[in-house]
Motif scaffolding. Sequence first.
Motif, mmCIF file in Angstrom:
data_model
loop_
_atom_site.group_PDB
_atom_site.id
_atom_site.type_symbol
_atom_site.label_atom_id
_atom_site.label_comp_id
_atom_site.label_asym_id
_atom_site.label_seq_id
_atom_site.Cartn_x
_atom_site.Cartn_y
_atom_site.Cartn_z
ATOM 1 N N CYS A 92 0.878 -1.191 -0.037
ATOM 2 C CA CYS A 92 0.093 0.121 -0.028
ATOM 3 C C CYS A 92 0.811 1.391 -0.006
ATOM 4 C CB CYS A 92 -0.855 -0.034 1.331
ATOM 5 S SG CYS A 92 -2.077 -1.307 1.035
ATOM 6 N N LEU A 93 1.912 1.244 1.059
ATOM 7 C CA LEU A 93 2.778 2.375 0.873
ATOM 8 C C LEU A 93 3.518 2.577 -0.389
ATOM 9 C CD1 LEU A 93 4.212 4.526 2.395
ATOM 10 C CD2 LEU A 93 5.979 2.937 3.177
ATOM 11 N N ALA A 94 3.868 1.398 -1.021
ATOM 12 C CA ALA A 94 4.721 1.760 -2.383
ATOM 13 C C ALA A 94 3.412 2.191 -3.443
ATOM 14 C CB ALA A 94 4.932 0.119 -2.898
ATOM 15 N N GLY A 95 2.398 1.728 -3.346
ATOM 16 C CA GLY A 95 1.106 2.372 -4.108
ATOM 17 C C GLY A 95 1.165 3.980 -3.949
ATOM 18 N N VAL A 96 1.288 4.201 -2.705
ATOM 19 C CA VAL A 96 1.207 5.894 -2.159
ATOM 20 C C VAL A 96 2.321 6.348 -2.983
ATOM 21 C CG1 VAL A 96 1.115 7.596 -0.472
ATOM 22 C CG2 VAL A 96 -0.397 5.494 -0.364
ATOM 23 N N LEU A 97 3.430 5.865 -2.774
ATOM 24 C CA LEU A 97 4.603 6.425 -3.268
ATOM 25 C C LEU A 97 4.707 6.596 -4.921
ATOM 26 C CD1 LEU A 97 7.444 4.799 -0.988
ATOM 27 C CD2 LEU A 97 6.720 7.453 -1.027
ATOM 28 N N LEU A 98 4.263 5.506 -5.516
ATOM 29 C CA LEU A 98 4.065 5.516 -6.933
ATOM 30 C C LEU A 98 3.067 6.584 -7.382
ATOM 31 C CD1 LEU A 98 3.985 1.722 -7.969
ATOM 32 C CD2 LEU A 98 5.511 3.487 -8.954
ATOM 33 N N PRO A 135 2.801 10.844 -13.176
ATOM 34 C CA PRO A 135 2.021 11.959 -13.355
ATOM 35 C C PRO A 135 0.638 11.433 -14.075
ATOM 36 C CG PRO A 135 3.613 11.583 -15.071
ATOM 37 C CD PRO A 135 3.667 10.389 -14.196
ATOM 38 N N LEU A 136 0.076 10.342 -13.471
ATOM 39 C CA LEU A 136 -1.069 9.652 -13.874
ATOM 40 C C LEU A 136 -2.154 9.989 -12.907
ATOM 41 C CD1 LEU A 136 0.241 6.485 -14.931
ATOM 42 C CD2 LEU A 136 -0.378 8.173 -16.448
ATOM 43 N N PRO A 137 -3.383 10.263 -13.124
ATOM 44 C CA PRO A 137 -4.617 10.373 -12.429
ATOM 45 C C PRO A 137 -5.228 8.970 -11.712
ATOM 46 C CG PRO A 137 -5.445 10.563 -14.610
ATOM 47 C CD PRO A 137 -3.906 10.475 -14.775
ATOM 48 N N VAL A 138 -4.362 8.603 -11.281
ATOM 49 C CA VAL A 138 -4.544 7.012 -10.722
ATOM 50 C C VAL A 138 -4.422 7.045 -9.071
ATOM 51 C CG1 VAL A 138 -4.161 4.396 -10.926
ATOM 52 C CG2 VAL A 138 -3.846 5.803 -12.907
ATOM 53 N N PRO A 139 -5.665 6.670 -8.697
ATOM 54 C CA PRO A 139 -5.476 6.626 -7.028
ATOM 55 C C PRO A 139 -4.607 5.674 -6.370
ATOM 56 C CG PRO A 139 -7.918 6.113 -7.867
ATOM 57 C CD PRO A 139 -6.924 6.193 -9.034
#
Length: 122
Positions: free
Chosen positions: A14-20, A25-29
């Motif tokens: 989850c943290l890696a997803g937040v960092l990504l 520059p993508l509007p992906v949550p």
Amino acid sequence: MEILRQIGVILGVCLAGVLLSSFLPLPVPANVLGIVLLFALLCLRIVKPSHIEKTGDFLLRNMSFFFIPASVGIMEYYAVVKDHLVLLLLICAITAVLTFAVTAYTVTAIIRLQERRKKKGE
């Protein structure tokens, strides 16, 4: 101790997803990126299902608990939503039926693929 390690793996992804999400520059949550990342790690066998199985099962069994904040949030904005309540309920019903249909089709397709692979192996 095993549960803590499993929670750590899930929270790390989850943290890696937040960092990504913050770097791309993508509007992906961030939570969607985390799920995609976890899926990729599972497909690449970097993370094995046994590494997250117990915690994942617990979270799935208690998934309805996680919808309570969203439901309360909707109730707080009832004055805004009340004019469109019938339309929202209709959309919810249609998307639920579509989700059930797509899920059923996907499960059927996967079962057929597994049966074909089993026949090829014999």
